[in-house]
Scaffold this active site. Structure first.
Site, PDB file in Angstrom:
ATOM      1  N   TRP A 131      -1.546   3.847 -10.914  1.00  0.00           N
ATOM      2  CA  TRP A 131      -2.228   5.102 -10.622  1.00  0.00           C
ATOM      3  C   TRP A 131      -1.520   5.855  -9.507  1.00  0.00           C
ATOM      4  O   TRP A 131      -0.978   5.262  -8.585  1.00  0.00           O
ATOM      5  CB  TRP A 131      -3.663   4.834 -10.192  1.00  0.00           C
ATOM      6  CG  TRP A 131      -4.549   4.348 -11.284  1.00  0.00           C
ATOM      7  CD1 TRP A 131      -4.220   4.161 -12.585  1.00  0.00           C
ATOM      8  CD2 TRP A 131      -5.923   3.975 -11.151  1.00  0.00           C
ATOM      9  NE1 TRP A 131      -5.301   3.697 -13.284  1.00  0.00           N
ATOM     10  CE2 TRP A 131      -6.354   3.576 -12.431  1.00  0.00           C
ATOM     11  CE3 TRP A 131      -6.812   3.947 -10.096  1.00  0.00           C
ATOM     12  CZ2 TRP A 131      -7.661   3.148 -12.664  1.00  0.00           C
ATOM     13  CZ3 TRP A 131      -8.108   3.519 -10.326  1.00  0.00           C
ATOM     14  CH2 TRP A 131      -8.529   3.126 -11.602  1.00  0.00           C
TER      15      TRP A 131
ATOM     16  N   ASN B   2      -6.411   8.981 -17.253  1.00  0.00           N
ATOM     17  CA  ASN B   2      -6.725   7.659 -17.792  1.00  0.00           C
ATOM     18  C   ASN B   2      -8.064   7.672 -18.515  1.00  0.00           C
ATOM     19  O   ASN B   2      -9.095   7.975 -17.926  1.00  0.00           O
ATOM     20  CB  ASN B   2      -6.775   6.630 -16.659  1.00  0.00           C
ATOM     21  CG  ASN B   2      -7.074   5.233 -17.175  1.00  0.00           C
ATOM     22  OD1 ASN B   2      -6.392   4.728 -18.053  1.00  0.00           O
ATOM     23  ND2 ASN B   2      -8.102   4.608 -16.617  1.00  0.00           N
ATOM     24  N   GLU B   3      -8.023   7.355 -19.808  1.00  0.00           N
ATOM     25  CA  GLU B   3      -9.219   7.178 -20.634  1.00  0.00           C
ATOM     26  C   GLU B   3     -10.217   8.333 -20.506  1.00  0.00           C
ATOM     27  O   GLU B   3     -11.376   8.122 -20.120  1.00  0.00           O
ATOM     28  CB  GLU B   3      -9.897   5.854 -20.279  1.00  0.00           C
ATOM     29  CG  GLU B   3      -9.008   4.645 -20.484  1.00  0.00           C
ATOM     30  CD  GLU B   3      -9.716   3.333 -20.163  1.00  0.00           C
ATOM     31  OE1 GLU B   3     -10.838   3.388 -19.621  1.00  0.00           O
ATOM     32  OE2 GLU B   3      -9.154   2.266 -20.455  1.00  0.00           O
TER      33      GLU B   3
ATOM     34  N   TYR C 197      -9.800  -3.401 -26.144  1.00  0.00           N
ATOM     35  CA  TYR C 197     -10.750  -4.316 -25.522  1.00  0.00           C
ATOM     36  C   TYR C 197     -11.870  -4.673 -26.501  1.00  0.00           C
ATOM     37  O   TYR C 197     -13.026  -4.290 -26.323  1.00  0.00           O
ATOM     38  CB  TYR C 197     -11.346  -3.688 -24.259  1.00  0.00           C
ATOM     39  CG  TYR C 197     -10.337  -3.478 -23.158  1.00  0.00           C
ATOM     40  CD1 TYR C 197      -9.871  -4.545 -22.403  1.00  0.00           C
ATOM     41  CD2 TYR C 197      -9.840  -2.203 -22.882  1.00  0.00           C
ATOM     42  CE1 TYR C 197      -8.941  -4.368 -21.396  1.00  0.00           C
ATOM     43  CE2 TYR C 197      -8.905  -2.014 -21.873  1.00  0.00           C
ATOM     44  CZ  TYR C 197      -8.466  -3.100 -21.130  1.00  0.00           C
ATOM     45  OH  TYR C 197      -7.528  -2.911 -20.123  1.00  0.00           O
TER      46      TYR C 197
ATOM     47  N   GLU D 184      -2.985  -1.028 -22.608  1.00  0.00           N
ATOM     48  CA  GLU D 184      -3.917  -1.900 -21.900  1.00  0.00           C
ATOM     49  C   GLU D 184      -4.460  -2.928 -22.873  1.00  0.00           C
ATOM     50  O   GLU D 184      -4.947  -2.571 -23.948  1.00  0.00           O
ATOM     51  CB  GLU D 184      -5.090  -1.112 -21.289  1.00  0.00           C
ATOM     52  CG  GLU D 184      -4.752  -0.283 -20.071  1.00  0.00           C
ATOM     53  CD  GLU D 184      -6.003   0.262 -19.389  1.00  0.00           C
ATOM     54  OE1 GLU D 184      -7.102  -0.336 -19.575  1.00  0.00           O
ATOM     55  OE2 GLU D 184      -5.897   1.273 -18.684  1.00  0.00           O
TER      56      GLU D 184
ATOM     57  N   TRP E  17      -3.110  -5.592 -19.031  1.00  0.00           N
ATOM     58  CA  TRP E  17      -3.994  -5.317 -17.889  1.00  0.00           C
ATOM     59  C   TRP E  17      -4.504  -6.664 -17.362  1.00  0.00           C
ATOM     60  O   TRP E  17      -5.116  -7.409 -18.107  1.00  0.00           O
ATOM     61  CB  TRP E  17      -5.190  -4.455 -18.335  1.00  0.00           C
ATOM     62  CG  TRP E  17      -6.068  -4.080 -17.184  1.00  0.00           C
ATOM     63  CD1 TRP E  17      -7.054  -4.835 -16.609  1.00  0.00           C
ATOM     64  CD2 TRP E  17      -6.015  -2.865 -16.450  1.00  0.00           C
ATOM     65  NE1 TRP E  17      -7.629  -4.166 -15.556  1.00  0.00           N
ATOM     66  CE2 TRP E  17      -7.000  -2.943 -15.444  1.00  0.00           C
ATOM     67  CE3 TRP E  17      -5.234  -1.694 -16.522  1.00  0.00           C
ATOM     68  CZ2 TRP E  17      -7.233  -1.922 -14.527  1.00  0.00           C
ATOM     69  CZ3 TRP E  17      -5.463  -0.682 -15.626  1.00  0.00           C
ATOM     70  CH2 TRP E  17      -6.445  -0.794 -14.652  1.00  0.00           C
TER      71      TRP E  17
END
Length: 340
Positions: free
Chosen positions: A91, A141-142, A219, A259, A301
Site C-alpha cells: 500500500w 484496493n477492492e 478467498y 491475493e 496474501w
C-alpha cells in the site's frame, strides 16, 4: 484483503493506493534500464517474457516510515529474493490511526506522503514516475459500491482516475485493483452467491489505460463460508477458468492472481492445507503460462516479518517459521523462471 468500503468521488486524484515493486535481486541490471511492457497477454522486459511470483505486504510504508523498524522491509525483500520472488505488492497509503496519510475522509497529511507519482526517492533521488523498479500503479484496493450495483459509478471513477494517472506517468503500467467480480451480465453466475459489488471485470478492464486484467483475488473460505473443501475447490477452478478465458478472448491482456491465502483463524486450518492450496493455485498459473496463456503470475496474501505479531490477520506467512510453505513458493518461482 482490506475491509470493504463505500467511497466517494472526493478521493484526491494523486491518491494511488497500491504499487507493485520489481525486486532487484532477481533481475540484476535489466530492471534498471527499462520499464515492463505488455504484448498481448504477456508482460515483457527487455524483449523477454516476464512472469510474476511474489507477495503482498501492506505494512511496508508504515514500517519504513520509522527508522527503528525500517530494517524489516529490507529483510522482507532480501528473503523474498532468496526464495526466487520478483514482485511485492504494498500500500502507498494508510487510513486513520497512527501516522495516517488520510486522517479522515478527504483530509490528507502531506508530511507523511505528499504525492506518489511525483515523489522523489530520498535515496536514489529519482522521481517515482521515472523509476523502472516500480512495476505498476494500482488505483484502488477492492472497490465496492453497494449503492450502485449497475457499476456506473465505479466505472466513471476508474475512467477519470486512470486517465489522470496516465497523464502524469506514461512510463509505468496501470491496473485497477478489482477482486474480479462480474457485473450485471451473463457472467454474474460466476460470482459467489451471484453477488454484485458495483464492479465488472470485463468493462472495467476494457479501458485502454488498464494495461492488464486487474489483479483477481480469491478467498473461497470467506466467500463460501460453511461450504466444504470440494465445493470451494470447484469454485476456484471455475473462477480461474472464467477469468483466464475472458483475459484471453475478450480483453487480450495479462492476468494476475493478486491475493490468495488460507487463514489460521478459520476452522479446519492446517499448514498442510495451506501448502496444498498454494500448490493448487500455483499449478494453475504455471500450467496456463507454460501453454502461452494469459495467467502469468500470482501474489500471495500476505508476507510478514518476524516480530510483527500486531500485524497478524491469520493469513500471514512468516518464511522463517514456515519452511514447507517457503519450499512451495520457491518451487513455483523456479518453474516460472525457466519458462521461455
Amino acid at each position: 484483503m482490506s475491509g470493504k468500503r463505500v467511497f466517494t468521488s472526493q478521493i484526491l486524484k494523486y491518491f494511488i493506493v497500491i504499487v507493485l515493486l520489481v525486486l532487484q535481486g532477481n533481475f540484476g541490471s535489466l530492471a534498471c534500464s527499462s520499464f515492463v511492457r505488455t504484448e498481448g497477454t504477456h508482460f515483457v522486459l527487455n524483449g523477454k517474457s516476464l512472469y510474476l511470483k511474489g507477495f503482498n505486504a501492506y505494512w511496508m510504508m508504515y514500517m519504513a516510515s520509522d527508522p527503528s523498524t525500517r530494517a524489516k522491509v529490507s529483510t522482507a525483500f532480501q528473503q523474498a529474493s532468496e526464495n526466487g520472488m520478483n514482485v511485492a505488492r504494498t500500500w502507498a497509503f494508510s487510513d486513520g490511526g497512527f501516522r495516517p496519510l488520510q486522517s479522515s475522509s478527504g483530509l490528507y497529511n502531506e508530511d507523511v506522503f505528499s504525492t506518489v507519482l511525483t515523489r522523489k526517492n530520498s535515496i536514489t533521488k529519482m522521481l517515482y514516475k521515472d523509476d523502472p523498479f516500480i512495476f505498476v500503479w494500482e488505483l484502488i484496493n477492492e472497490p465496492h459500491c453497494q449503492t450502485d450495483p449497475s457499476g456506473r459509478f465505479i466505472q466513471e471513477w476508474v475512467t477519470e482516475m486512470a486517465a489522470y494517472v496516465k497523464s502524469i506517468d506514461e512510463n509505468h503500467l496501470l491496473e485497477i485493483g478489482l477482486e474480479g467480480f462480474y457485473g450485471k451480465t451473463t457472467k454474474q453466475m460466476y460470482n459467489p452467491g451471484n453477488l454484485l459489488v458495483g464492479t465488472d471485470f470485463i468493462s472495467n478492464n476494457q479501458l485502454p489505460q488498464a494495461d492488464f486484467a486487474t489483479i483477481i483475488h480469491l478467498y473461497p473460505e470467506q466467500w463460501l463460508a460453511g461450504s466444504n473443501d470440494e465445493v470451494q475447490a470447484a469454485f476456484v477452478d471455475k473462477w480461474n477458468e472464467a477469468h483466464i478465458e475472458d483475459s484471453k478472448s475478450v480483453l487480450n491482456k495479462p492476468l494476475i492472481l493478486g491475493e490468495f491465502g488460507k487463514s489460521s483463524k478459520l476452522a479446519g486450518y492446517s499448514l498442510e492445507r495451506r501448502d496444498h492450496y498454494f500448490s493448487k493455485l500455483y499449478n494453475a498459473i504455471y500450467t496456463n503460462a507454460r501453454s502461452g496463456g494469459p495467467f502469468v503470475g500470482g501474489i500471495f496474501w500476505q508476507r510478514r516479518a518476524q516480530g510483527m505479531d500486531n500485524f497478524r490477520d491469520g493469513y500471514e506467512v512468516v518464511l522463517e517459521d514456515s519452511h514447507s510453505t517457503a519450499r512451495v513458493i520457491a518451487l513455483q518461482s523456479h518453474l516460472l523462471s525457466i519458462l521461455p
